[in-house]
Design an enzyme around this catalytic site. Structure first.
Site, PDB file in Angstrom:
ATOM      1  N   CYS A  24       0.705  -1.307   0.117  1.00 29.87           N
ATOM      2  CA  CYS A  24       0.060  -0.272  -0.007  1.00 29.87           C
ATOM      3  C   CYS A  24       0.907   1.147  -0.065  1.00 29.87           C
ATOM      4  O   CYS A  24       0.465   2.178  -0.676  1.00 29.87           O
ATOM      5  CB  CYS A  24      -1.154   0.007   1.220  1.00 29.87           C
ATOM      6  SG  CYS A  24      -0.349  -0.128   2.600  1.00 29.87           S
ATOM      7  N   HIS A  78      -2.704   0.873   6.891  1.00 28.66           N
ATOM      8  CA  HIS A  78      -3.153   0.855   5.478  1.00 28.66           C
ATOM      9  C   HIS A  78      -3.344   1.954   5.002  1.00 28.66           C
ATOM     10  O   HIS A  78      -3.625   3.123   5.585  1.00 28.66           O
ATOM     11  CB  HIS A  78      -4.304   0.040   5.286  1.00 28.66           C
ATOM     12  CG  HIS A  78      -4.576  -0.327   3.901  1.00 28.66           C
ATOM     13  ND1 HIS A  78      -3.859  -0.752   2.735  1.00 28.66           N
ATOM     14  CD2 HIS A  78      -5.817   0.235   2.865  1.00 28.66           C
ATOM     15  CE1 HIS A  78      -4.562  -0.736   1.705  1.00 28.66           C
ATOM     16  NE2 HIS A  78      -5.549  -0.101   1.702  1.00 28.66           N
ATOM     17  N   GLU A  90      -5.871   1.204  -4.672  1.00 29.98           N
ATOM     18  CA  GLU A  90      -4.944   0.923  -3.396  1.00 29.98           C
ATOM     19  C   GLU A  90      -4.315  -0.580  -3.818  1.00 29.98           C
ATOM     20  O   GLU A  90      -4.768  -1.263  -4.757  1.00 29.98           O
ATOM     21  CB  GLU A  90      -5.936   0.473  -2.183  1.00 29.98           C
ATOM     22  CG  GLU A  90      -7.052  -0.742  -2.510  1.00 29.98           C
ATOM     23  CD  GLU A  90      -7.641  -0.928  -1.339  1.00 29.98           C
ATOM     24  OE1 GLU A  90      -7.402  -0.549  -0.130  1.00 29.98           O
ATOM     25  OE2 GLU A  90      -8.620  -1.670  -1.348  1.00 29.98           O
TER      26      GLU A  90
END
Length: 115
Positions: A24, A78, A90
């Site tokens: 990420c 994240h 993402e």
């Protein structure tokens, strides 16, 4: 934003900064680097680095962060890039490639970020 969207379908790779795979924060770091902005490597450090903005101020390219404690940047797990229209790009997790998907509001940090 365009740089990250062009990576859709690239495999998730823990610690990956491309070109064969991304995690990420590797995806967000490289996308912003392509725009001439240097971001720190991890999602936690990116949150600490960026200017905090409210979610209603977000524009495409801003960063959204998730963590287990909205008041603790060290709990972040994240990061994704806001695309607008309730969409994010993402690198979510092992087994799921870079993707465009609907925004998930549960677990988001108090603020979004603008590099």
């Amino acid at each position: 934003m365009a740089w990250a969207v062009a990576r859709v379908g690239t495999p998730y790779l823990w610690g990956g900064v491309g070109p064969d795979g991304y995690d990420c924060s590797g995806l967000t770091m490289k996308a912003w680097r392509d725009a001439g902005v240097n971001l720190n490597r991890t999602s936690r450090d990116q949150y600490k680095q960026v200017r905090k903005i409210s979610y209603d101020e977000m524009r495409p390219g801003d960063l959204v962060f998730w963590g287990s404690n909205v008041n603790d940047p060290d709990s972040i797990t994240h990061v994704a890039m806001w695309m607008g229209n309730n969409q994010i790009v993402e690198a979510p997790r092992a087994g799921v490639p870079v993707r465009v998907t609907s925004m998930r509001w549960s677990g988001t940090m108090t603020y979004a970020g603008r590099p």
